[in-house]
Design an enzyme around this catalytic site. Sequence first.
Site, PDB file in Angstrom:
ATOM      1  N   ARG A  75      75.378 -23.531  -2.715  1.00 39.24           N
ATOM      2  CA  ARG A  75      75.036 -23.100  -4.066  1.00 39.24           C
ATOM      3  C   ARG A  75      76.310 -22.701  -4.810  1.00 39.24           C
ATOM      4  NH1 ARG A  75      71.890 -23.208  -8.593  1.00 39.24           N
ATOM      5  NH2 ARG A  75      71.486 -21.119  -9.439  1.00 39.24           N
ATOM      6  N   GLU A  81      51.593  -2.446  17.901  1.00 38.21           N
ATOM      7  CA  GLU A  81      52.110  -2.046  19.220  1.00 38.21           C
ATOM      8  C   GLU A  81      52.994  -0.798  19.118  1.00 38.21           C
ATOM      9  OE1 GLU A  81      52.994  -4.690  22.277  1.00 38.21           O
ATOM     10  OE2 GLU A  81      51.890  -6.376  21.426  1.00 38.21           O
ATOM     11  N   ARG A 140      56.264  -4.054  23.731  1.00 42.27           N
ATOM     12  CA  ARG A 140      57.181  -3.720  22.635  1.00 42.27           C
ATOM     13  C   ARG A 140      58.474  -4.533  22.703  1.00 42.27           C
ATOM     14  NH1 ARG A 140      55.517   2.641  23.133  1.00 42.27           N
ATOM     15  NH2 ARG A 140      53.693   2.463  21.753  1.00 42.27           N
ATOM     16  N   SER A 167      47.360   5.155  15.757  1.00 40.57           N
ATOM     17  CA  SER A 167      48.447   5.705  16.574  1.00 40.57           C
ATOM     18  C   SER A 167      47.900   6.704  17.597  1.00 40.57           C
ATOM     19  CB  SER A 167      49.485   6.390  15.680  1.00 40.57           C
ATOM     20  OG  SER A 167      50.158   5.432  14.880  1.00 40.57           O
ATOM     21  N   SER A 213      43.788  -8.392  17.510  1.00 38.41           N
ATOM     22  CA  SER A 213      44.547  -9.648  17.407  1.00 38.41           C
ATOM     23  C   SER A 213      43.931 -10.728  18.284  1.00 38.41           C
ATOM     24  CB  SER A 213      46.001  -9.415  17.835  1.00 38.41           C
ATOM     25  OG  SER A 213      46.647  -8.499  16.982  1.00 38.41           O
ATOM     26  N   GLN A 225      83.325 -12.182  -2.346  1.00 38.97           N
ATOM     27  CA  GLN A 225      83.498 -11.144  -1.344  1.00 38.97           C
ATOM     28  C   GLN A 225      82.276 -10.235  -1.226  1.00 38.97           C
ATOM     29  OE1 GLN A 225      86.255  -7.697  -1.844  1.00 38.97           O
ATOM     30  NE2 GLN A 225      87.354  -8.612  -0.111  1.00 38.97           N
ATOM     31  N   CYS A 274      41.419  -4.967  23.204  1.00 38.21           N
ATOM     32  CA  CYS A 274      40.613  -4.171  22.267  1.00 38.21           C
ATOM     33  C   CYS A 274      40.848  -2.682  22.494  1.00 38.21           C
ATOM     34  CB  CYS A 274      39.127  -4.491  22.434  1.00 38.21           C
ATOM     35  SG  CYS A 274      38.700  -6.210  22.126  1.00 38.21           S
ATOM     36  N   LEU A 275      41.743  -2.088  21.721  1.00 36.45           N
ATOM     37  CA  LEU A 275      42.065  -0.672  21.840  1.00 36.45           C
ATOM     38  C   LEU A 275      41.811   0.073  20.527  1.00 36.45           C
ATOM     39  CD1 LEU A 275      43.277   1.744  23.385  1.00 36.45           C
ATOM     40  CD2 LEU A 275      45.554   0.939  22.672  1.00 36.45           C
ATOM     41  N   TRP A 317      41.229  -4.261  13.941  1.00 37.14           N
ATOM     42  CA  TRP A 317      42.583  -4.817  14.031  1.00 37.14           C
ATOM     43  C   TRP A 317      42.817  -5.521  15.371  1.00 37.14           C
ATOM     44  CZ3 TRP A 317      43.036  -4.089   9.213  1.00 37.14           C
ATOM     45  CH2 TRP A 317      42.776  -2.854   8.610  1.00 37.14           C
TER      46      TRP A 317
END
Length: 431
Positions: free
Chosen positions: A318, A413, A293, A182, A208, A329, A174-175, A206
């Site tokens: 395909r 992150e 990171r 940022s 996670s 090409q 929790c930051l 936010w």
Amino acid sequence: MAAAGGWLRSCGKLRRNLPAYLAPWRASPCAFRSSKSELMPNLASDGVVCAPLQTFTEEETMLKNMVTKFAQERVAPLVQKMDENSKMEDSVIQELFEQGLMSIELGEEYGGTGASFFSVILVVEELAKVDPAVSLLCELQNTLTNKLFTTYGTEEQKRTYLPRVAKDTIGSFCLSEAGSGSDAFSLKTRAEKKGDYYIINGSKMWISLAEHAGVFFVMANTDPSLGYRGITCFIVDRNTEGLHIGKKEDKLGIRASSTCPVTFENVKVPATNILGQVGQGYKYAIGLLNTGRIGIAAQMLGLAQGCFDRTIPYTKERVQFGKSIFDFQGMQHQIAQVATQLEAARLLTYNAARLAETGRPFIKEASMAKYYAAEVATLTTSKCIEWMGGVGFTKNYPIEKYYRDCKIGTIYEGTSNIQLSTIAKSLAQEY
């Protein structure tokens, strides 16, 4: 899977006109050659070996192969359902713990696997090829939760929490706050000392894994007059009175991984639950995010590779204007460019991981890996949708999910701009 199957049955005639390879959401049996591992040569007596970055130890190779099989057999069938429902299946979480994938570096005395940091990166990459959301759960548990405890925890904290996070407890960091993204260290959450405990008040955004987390690492300022030097890390159990987990965010991508606001209303935490030292939380956050990171770089790499592996066989089957679209090409040049960038992202990521593992400086290399891998994932997934055409644009195939999932790589992150600033600072010091 059932929904996709129903769609195909109702559109059977159309389905018969598509290549047999296109089985919705099936894990690709094909793989980019350079993503396959080779055993590392026997180490010399001094432990030094000069080998390509993609040569692994026997233990790393075995773990990588095990995770590949696990992801294809146990995770792949649930990916579409989890994405649609924005919910991680309990069976997936349970099996991640049972397979030892939530405690890869932890010592066996705590119930961990006792493997290397590089093994964490390989696991994250392999899981992300199938589902980046599941990969994120594994990445955060190993690079943040476990490392915070092992690096800064007291012996008592280690004995209390490490067996839990190895067995069945998810951690959550929790930051971030509404006004500190940022600029993370401008956070407003406060921790006021009252005798032998602290009272925490504030809110986080936010966050996670908050939905399933059993323990939270809460960054709060114990002395606002000191600015960021007052930031302290507290261990807060989920059932602590005053801790409230808000409604999950309805996200673009990695939808199976929860992201929630978390609020703290007069949360009472004993001083013994301070992780490390008072006022050192900002240092811990910086240090762990640098390592994390590399994990996110591995996630973006795996995501891009998984998307690529599912797409290229289609381009070879395909047929348009009498030949496969791969044989044009213009297509070959695009595919070759993406393949080259994938290889470069892999080498950046593996190099950063090996540097970190051996205790050498890696901050610049970690930022380079995360920045570049996120850029490559964005390009790869976009191109894969174009190469697949209309099929790639539908939710009956996973290509569009990779496209949605990759965007977060430039944000969490440390945004891409933050990575570039970090790289530039390192360069300024070198020159």
